[in-house]
Write a protein that holds these residues in place. Structure first.
Motif, PDB file in Angstrom:
ATOM      1  N   ASN A 618       0.819  -1.221   0.000  1.00  0.00           N
ATOM      2  CA  ASN A 618       0.000   0.000   0.000  1.00  0.00           C
ATOM      3  C   ASN A 618       0.847   1.262   0.000  1.00  0.00           C
ATOM      4  O   ASN A 618       0.554   2.240   0.694  1.00  0.00           O
ATOM      5  CB  ASN A 618      -0.949   0.004   1.211  1.00  0.00           C
ATOM      6  N   SER A 619       1.913   1.226  -0.776  1.00  0.00           N
ATOM      7  CA  SER A 619       2.844   2.350  -0.808  1.00  0.00           C
ATOM      8  C   SER A 619       3.569   2.375  -2.148  1.00  0.00           C
ATOM      9  O   SER A 619       3.597   1.375  -2.870  1.00  0.00           O
ATOM     10  CB  SER A 619       3.855   2.217   0.335  1.00  0.00           C
ATOM     11  N   GLU A 620       4.162   3.514  -2.468  1.00  0.00           N
ATOM     12  CA  GLU A 620       5.032   3.624  -3.642  1.00  0.00           C
ATOM     13  C   GLU A 620       6.502   3.535  -3.256  1.00  0.00           C
ATOM     14  O   GLU A 620       7.377   3.767  -4.088  1.00  0.00           O
ATOM     15  CB  GLU A 620       4.758   4.932  -4.386  1.00  0.00           C
ATOM     16  N   GLN A 621       6.785   3.225  -2.000  1.00  0.00           N
ATOM     17  CA  GLN A 621       8.169   3.088  -1.555  1.00  0.00           C
ATOM     18  C   GLN A 621       8.735   1.732  -1.969  1.00  0.00           C
ATOM     19  O   GLN A 621       8.059   0.703  -1.864  1.00  0.00           O
ATOM     20  CB  GLN A 621       8.269   3.219  -0.042  1.00  0.00           C
ATOM     21  N   ALA A 650      16.273   8.459  -4.411  1.00  0.00           N
ATOM     22  CA  ALA A 650      16.989   7.242  -4.020  1.00  0.00           C
ATOM     23  C   ALA A 650      18.048   7.602  -2.986  1.00  0.00           C
ATOM     24  O   ALA A 650      18.971   8.371  -3.282  1.00  0.00           O
ATOM     25  CB  ALA A 650      17.631   6.584  -5.232  1.00  0.00           C
ATOM     26  N   ILE A 651      17.891   7.067  -1.777  1.00  0.00           N
ATOM     27  CA  ILE A 651      18.883   7.258  -0.718  1.00  0.00           C
ATOM     28  C   ILE A 651      19.746   6.006  -0.688  1.00  0.00           C
ATOM     29  O   ILE A 651      19.268   4.915  -0.362  1.00  0.00           O
ATOM     30  CB  ILE A 651      18.212   7.496   0.641  1.00  0.00           C
ATOM     31  N   ILE A 693      19.243   0.567  -0.426  1.00  0.00           N
ATOM     32  CA  ILE A 693      18.684   1.766  -1.057  1.00  0.00           C
ATOM     33  C   ILE A 693      17.208   1.875  -0.721  1.00  0.00           C
ATOM     34  O   ILE A 693      16.472   0.889  -0.799  1.00  0.00           O
ATOM     35  CB  ILE A 693      18.849   1.739  -2.596  1.00  0.00           C
ATOM     36  N   SER A 694      16.780   3.061  -0.357  1.00  0.00           N
ATOM     37  CA  SER A 694      15.349   3.337  -0.227  1.00  0.00           C
ATOM     38  C   SER A 694      14.943   4.284  -1.351  1.00  0.00           C
ATOM     39  O   SER A 694      15.655   5.238  -1.660  1.00  0.00           O
ATOM     40  CB  SER A 694      15.028   3.949   1.138  1.00  0.00           C
ATOM     41  N   PHE A 695      13.817   3.975  -1.974  1.00  0.00           N
ATOM     42  CA  PHE A 695      13.282   4.793  -3.067  1.00  0.00           C
ATOM     43  C   PHE A 695      11.985   5.433  -2.590  1.00  0.00           C
ATOM     44  O   PHE A 695      11.001   4.726  -2.342  1.00  0.00           O
ATOM     45  CB  PHE A 695      13.014   3.938  -4.305  1.00  0.00           C
ATOM     46  N   GLU A 696      11.989   6.744  -2.461  1.00  0.00           N
ATOM     47  CA  GLU A 696      10.818   7.469  -1.996  1.00  0.00           C
ATOM     48  C   GLU A 696      10.251   8.302  -3.145  1.00  0.00           C
ATOM     49  O   GLU A 696      10.983   9.058  -3.788  1.00  0.00           O
ATOM     50  CB  GLU A 696      11.181   8.384  -0.830  1.00  0.00           C
ATOM     51  N   PRO A 697       8.942   8.180  -3.438  1.00  0.00           N
ATOM     52  CA  PRO A 697       8.369   8.975  -4.521  1.00  0.00           C
ATOM     53  C   PRO A 697       8.425  10.463  -4.207  1.00  0.00           C
ATOM     54  O   PRO A 697       8.210  10.879  -3.068  1.00  0.00           O
ATOM     55  CB  PRO A 697       6.929   8.473  -4.597  1.00  0.00           C
ATOM     56  N   ILE A 698       8.749  11.238  -5.220  1.00  0.00           N
ATOM     57  CA  ILE A 698       8.785  12.692  -5.075  1.00  0.00           C
ATOM     58  C   ILE A 698       7.423  13.244  -5.467  1.00  0.00           C
ATOM     59  O   ILE A 698       6.950  13.026  -6.579  1.00  0.00           O
ATOM     60  CB  ILE A 698       9.891  13.304  -5.963  1.00  0.00           C
TER      61      ILE A 698
END
Length: 699
Positions: A618-621, A650-651, A693-698
């Motif tokens: 339930n996320s775009e992460q 991307a961190i 790596i964590s990918f968080e939507p902008i």
């Protein structure tokens, strides 16, 4: 002449009854037939190449004729099955269960006993089990042996651990199949109880790779009311035969028809990612039997645990047995007890500050002083705390901080004692609002003579899960038999250890860098593992300068394990003060999800490397974990798994250029870049290292 004609007639009938069943895609084929002696046999082919040569099947009974020859085929039934189901927690939100099935109904000519063999052929591999229908000629019976064969065709590279009836906590050996020899392994490995059964007896799941590049895995699924299957290796002829763990008097299983055996599984592919990503073991288990699963939730936790392993504190309150048996009969504190009310509050504060769900406390209850190694039965009652642990005060403090406590039940392997106290222990958990329990089975099993992997203990582990479900509690077992997918049926069985975990790095020769690259191909096929990652202070000399032990990874690899080692129950295992020294790296542990919408294995090679990316439910992460063995590695990853048209931050947590698991394990760097599904990222993994790596939507 009459005998000759009868033999010819039998062979002709046998050819008539020979049956071929293929996987849905047609890639894998299974051939079944009876041998001239009436013994069931099968052959497995992958892309028209024989992978399992003719292998015979059968069951031996105590005080009855063996069920392995003189069979006739009564009936053959083919069917197909295709469904999608949703696990309560898992690596993906929806799992496809698609196979073709062959049921071979057999009857033994002399005894008239009926036995069915059920085959299922998936695109990942094949599975078979024995089915004993209700019948007048077989009611109660005792299995003395199972003689299922898995005959290989080549001298595969093999990742194996010895066939120990009491422990799976071994480092994997990587040898040719022909070089398997349990007498050559190092037994100075920190394992307290060992019951190695033979020179060439090894454990399943057994991961292999053929000289031609085919990946092969032999395992089992749905072990219920049956012992664990180990394997006897004929190293000269490349053959494997099932080896069931016995009970105290040498019997293997007590059964009553109708009943079934566990599934025996053979997975295969020319792409290692198909093996590590397979859900075949889960699919072979029964669907969820719990009506209300709302209480089954992922948990990220810290706990009073690692500080005992590194020698900062102890599980026991009074130290030696002499201290306990003082003249006045009172426990005399040593001052090193870890599970105090005040120390627990410190962990609760840390958990609340950093957004964690729970706190585990080990050593909270009386009994730790004198049991280990003494084979003592009545050690713990699971309800009486030590004088310095106040259950009411801890509950109130945790509730005020919105933190859940995780109960710890070390059974001291006294199983009968635990079962006698189980309901009172679970009542206490409900009273003090503990949603989950971590159970332990350190030591030799009581009743004496039983093994951790025998039928009695398999039944016990499954019973505790079922009883916990009655109380709406989650279970995480340690030192148990290894899971075989039972978490599909009882998803409150949220995790287990059942392999060599991170703790061995604190006080033994540890886990070599390749260890974590093998576990996803072996232990994790059967269910989530509580590996307890997240150790930041790598070298034990930090606590005691005389110590040489260390964690055999870089710090960044410890971060990556939260993604590569799937579990909905994840511990940040190090001490709070160690995380406070590296807050930027600790951020990944705080951020990483536990329950997943989707998982994609991007790179995989057992014993060498693994890269997986997972999308939070339930996320775009998305989160990526990449790990390697003792060798440094570089690769380039396409980010085409990201949603098209979206931008992501991307961190990247990666090993520093001079990082090395042994020489410079804590060196890391963190960078942030903007990416899309068209982007690529280069991974640079140090020896024994990783990337997270964590990918968080902008937005």
């Amino acid at each position: 002449m009459k005998y000759f004609l009868s033999t010819i007639l039998f062979l002709l009938l046998n050819m008539l009854y020979a049956q071929n069943t293929k996987s849905p895609s047609g890639t894998i084929a299974l051939d079944f037939k009876l041998t001239p002696s009436g013994q069931p046999s099968y052959v497995v082919k992958y892309k028209n190449k024989v992978i399992i040569s003719e292998s015979t099947l059968g069951i031996k009974l105590k005080d009855k004729p063996a069920l392995n020859v003189n069979f006739e085929i009564d009936n053959l039934k083919n069917s197909s099955f295709n469904e999608s189901w949703q696990p309560v927690l898992g690596e993906q939100a929806t799992i496809t269960n698609h196979y073709n099935e062959l049921v071979v109904a057999l009857s033994q000519k002399d005894t008239h006993i009926k036995m069915n063999i059920i085959f299922r052929v998936f695109d990942e591999g094949v599975a078979f089990r024995y089915d004993f229908p209700k019948q007048k000629d077989l009611n109660y019976f005792i299995i003395s042996d199972e003689v299922s064969q898995f005959n290989l065709t080549e001298d595969h590279k093999t990742f194996w651990i010895p066939g120990d009836f009491d422990s799976q906590e071994y480092v994997y050996n990587e040898t040719l199949f022909s070089a398997i020899d349990t007498q050559k392994i190092d037994l100075n490995n920190g394992i307290g109880v060992k019951s190695i059964s033979g020179k060439t007896t090894i454990q399943s799941p057994l991961m292999m790779k053929s000289p031609s590049g085919l990946y092969l895995n032999i395992f089992e699924a749905a072990v219920v009311n049956y012992p664990i299957m180990h394997l006897d290796a004929d190293v000269k002829n490349y053959k494997l035969t099932s080896h069931l763990v016995p009970n105290a008097i040498g019997d293997k299983a007590y059964l009553q028809a109708p009943c079934v055996s566990p599934w025996r599984t053979v997975m295969m592919s020319d792409d290692a990612r198909d093996i590590v990503g397979s859900k075949m073991i889960l699919n072979l288990n029964e669907p969820c039997k719990i009506d209300d699963t709302s209480y089954i939730k992922p948990m990220k936790y810290v706990g009073i645990w690692w500080e005992m392993h590194v020698g900062k504190s102890t599980w026991d309150y009074a130290g030696s047995q002499n201290a306990q048996n003082a003249a006045d009969g009172q426990l005399k504190p040593t001052g090193k007890h870890g599970a105090t009310t005040e120390n627990t509050k410190r962990y609760i504060d840390f958990a609340a500050k950093n957004g964690f769900d729970g706190v585990l406390v080990e050593g909270w209850n009386v009994g730790w002083e004198d049991w280990f190694g003494n084979w003592k039965e009545d050690v713990f009652d699971f309800v009486t705390p030590y004088p310095d642990f106040n259950l009411d005060e801890v509950r109130a403090y945790a509730k005020a901080k919105n933190i859940k406590m995780i109960m710890h039940h070390e059974t001291s392997a006294s199983v009968a004692n635990y079962e006698r106290h189980l309901d009172r222990a679970f009542d206490l958990m409900k009273k003090y609002d503990y949603p989950a329990v971590k159970s332990g089975y350190v030591g030799k099993i009581i009743p004496r003579g039983e093994f951790h992997d025998g039928q009695t203990m398999v039944n016990h582990f499954n019973f505790v899960a079922r009883r916990a479900a009655d109380y709406k509690l989650m279970l995480n077992s340690h030192e148990s038999s290894r899971p075989t997918g039972y978490s599909r049926t009882y998803p409150n069985y949220i995790a287990a250890e059942a392999a060599r975990g991170n703790e061995f790095n604190a006080w033994s020769n540890g886990n070599p860098p390749m260890h974590e690259t093998i576990l996803p191909f072996t232990r994790l096929l059967g269910g989530p593992m509580d590996y307890t990652p997240g150790i930041f202070e790598i070298k034990m000399s930090y606590y005691d300068k005389s110590k040489t032990e260390q964690v055999h990874t870089t710090l960044v690899k410890q971060l990556a394990l939260y993604v590569t080692m799937y579990s909905p129950l994840q511990m940040a295992a190090d001490l709070p003060e160690n995380y406070e020294k590296y807050p930027d790296a600790f951020q990944f542990i705080k951020d990483v999800a536990l329950d997943w919408q989707d998982s994609k294995y991007l790179e995989a090679e057992p014993g060498d490397y693994l890269t997986v990316v997972r999308k939070a439910k339930n996320s775009e992460q998305w989160f990526l974990g990449a790990i390697t063995d003792e060798n440094a590695r570089q690769s380039e990853i396409k980010l085409d798994f990201l949603t098209k048209g979206k931008k992501y931050k991307a961190i990247i947590y990666e090993d520093a250029k001079d990082a090395d698991w042994k020489k410079n394990p804590i060196a890391y760097k963190i960078s942030t870049v903007e990416v899309t599904s068209n982007s690529k990222i280069k991974l640079n993994l140090a020896p024994g290292g990783g990337t997270a790596i964590s990918f968080e939507p902008i937005k």
